[in-house]
Write a protein that holds these residues in place. Structure first.
Motif, short mmCIF file in Angstrom:
data_model
loop_
_atom_site.label_atom_id
_atom_site.label_comp_id
_atom_site.label_asym_id
_atom_site.label_seq_id
_atom_site.Cartn_x
_atom_site.Cartn_y
_atom_site.Cartn_z
N VAL A 57 42.41 48.15 58.53
CA VAL A 57 43.05 48.59 57.49
C VAL A 57 44.15 47.56 57.13
N LYS A 58 44.61 46.75 57.71
CA LYS A 58 45.43 45.63 57.45
C LYS A 58 44.68 44.70 56.51
N ALA A 59 43.40 44.37 57.02
CA ALA A 59 42.55 43.68 56.09
C ALA A 59 42.52 43.99 54.90
N ARG A 60 42.32 45.41 54.66
CA ARG A 60 41.94 46.07 53.31
C ARG A 60 43.36 46.00 52.40
N LEU A 61 44.26 46.12 53.00
CA LEU A 61 45.66 46.20 52.32
C LEU A 61 45.89 44.93 51.94
N ILE A 62 45.64 43.78 52.51
CA ILE A 62 45.88 42.26 52.20
C ILE A 62 44.96 41.99 51.05
N ILE A 63 43.59 42.25 51.09
CA ILE A 63 42.55 41.89 50.42
C ILE A 63 42.88 42.48 48.96
N ARG A 64 43.26 44.10 49.16
CA ARG A 64 43.46 44.79 47.95
C ARG A 64 44.71 44.49 47.15
N ASN A 65 45.82 44.36 47.73
CA ASN A 65 46.94 44.40 47.19
C ASN A 65 47.65 42.90 47.01
N PHE A 66 47.31 42.21 47.82
CA PHE A 66 47.91 40.57 48.11
C PHE A 66 47.01 39.71 47.47
N MET A 67 45.49 39.90 47.50
CA MET A 67 44.49 39.06 46.74
C MET A 67 44.08 39.59 45.51
N GLU A 68 44.78 40.31 44.92
CA GLU A 68 44.67 40.92 43.43
C GLU A 68 43.34 41.71 43.28
N VAL A 69 42.87 41.92 44.14
CA VAL A 69 41.47 42.60 44.10
C VAL A 69 41.89 44.02 43.61
N ARG A 70 43.18 44.56 43.78
CA ARG A 70 43.29 45.94 43.10
C ARG A 70 43.19 46.08 41.57
N ILE A 74 35.30 46.80 39.02
CA ILE A 74 35.19 47.90 40.30
C ILE A 74 33.76 47.29 41.21
N TRP A 75 33.04 46.45 40.47
CA TRP A 75 32.13 45.83 41.57
C TRP A 75 32.61 45.02 42.60
N LEU A 76 33.70 44.42 42.28
CA LEU A 76 34.23 43.30 43.28
C LEU A 76 35.11 44.27 44.19
N ARG A 77 35.75 45.55 43.89
CA ARG A 77 36.38 46.04 44.69
C ARG A 77 35.43 46.83 45.70
N ARG A 78 34.50 47.20 45.10
CA ARG A 78 33.44 47.92 46.14
C ARG A 78 32.92 46.86 47.11
N ALA A 79 32.36 45.56 46.46
CA ALA A 79 32.03 44.54 47.27
C ALA A 79 32.81 44.26 48.52
N THR A 80 34.07 44.19 48.40
CA THR A 80 34.93 43.81 49.45
C THR A 80 35.10 44.99 50.25
N ASP A 81 35.31 46.29 49.64
CA ASP A 81 35.11 47.34 50.97
C ASP A 81 33.95 47.30 51.61
N ALA A 82 32.81 47.26 50.90
CA ALA A 82 31.63 47.08 51.75
C ALA A 82 31.52 46.01 52.86
N TRP A 83 31.91 44.89 52.24
CA TRP A 83 32.14 43.56 53.34
C TRP A 83 33.11 43.95 54.16
N LEU A 84 34.07 44.43 54.36
CA LEU A 84 35.07 44.88 55.31
C LEU A 84 34.45 45.92 56.31
N THR A 85 33.79 46.89 55.81
CA THR A 85 33.09 48.03 56.44
C THR A 85 32.05 47.49 57.35
N VAL A 86 31.12 46.53 56.91
CA VAL A 86 30.07 45.88 57.72
C VAL A 86 30.91 45.02 58.69
#
Length: 97
Positions: A57-70, A74-86
């Motif tokens: 959860v922390k990693a997703r929050l950091i990537i999403r909000n502090f690395m401007e992925v938010r 959409i393809w980049l948001r989904r790719a980072t979510d998929a990468w984090l899940t794997v």
């Protein structure tokens, strides 16, 4: 006389909220860890899995909000979510098996 300059800083409530959640998760993970107790430390699968999930959860929050992925496409948001899940599922599988 000089004219007063206005600050260009505009606080972002999403970043402030994310920061509060990150701090809370950090404190919770520390509280769950047995390393600060006075007794003998024994491994605990539920505590370890909880800390790993909190870390995800922390990693997703950091990537999403502090690395401007938010605000990224959409393809980049989904790719980072998929990468984090794997990544975090692999960590859990390696730990549990």
């Amino acid at each position: 006389m000089t004219t007063p300059q206005h600050s260009r800083f505009h606080p972002d409530p999403v970043l402030a909220g994310s920061w509060v959640v990150l701090v809370a998760i950090t404190v919770l993970a520390w509280w769950l860890s047995p390393g600060h107790s006075t007794g003998p430390v024994e491994p605990s699968i539920p505590i370890t899995v909880t800390v790993i999930v909190l870390s995800a959860v922390k990693a997703r929050l950091i990537i999403r909000n502090f690395m401007e992925v938010r605000t990224a496409p959409i393809w980049l948001r989904r790719a980072t979510d998929a990468w984090l899940t794997v990544l975090w599922l692999a960590v859990l599988v390696i730990y549990l098996f």
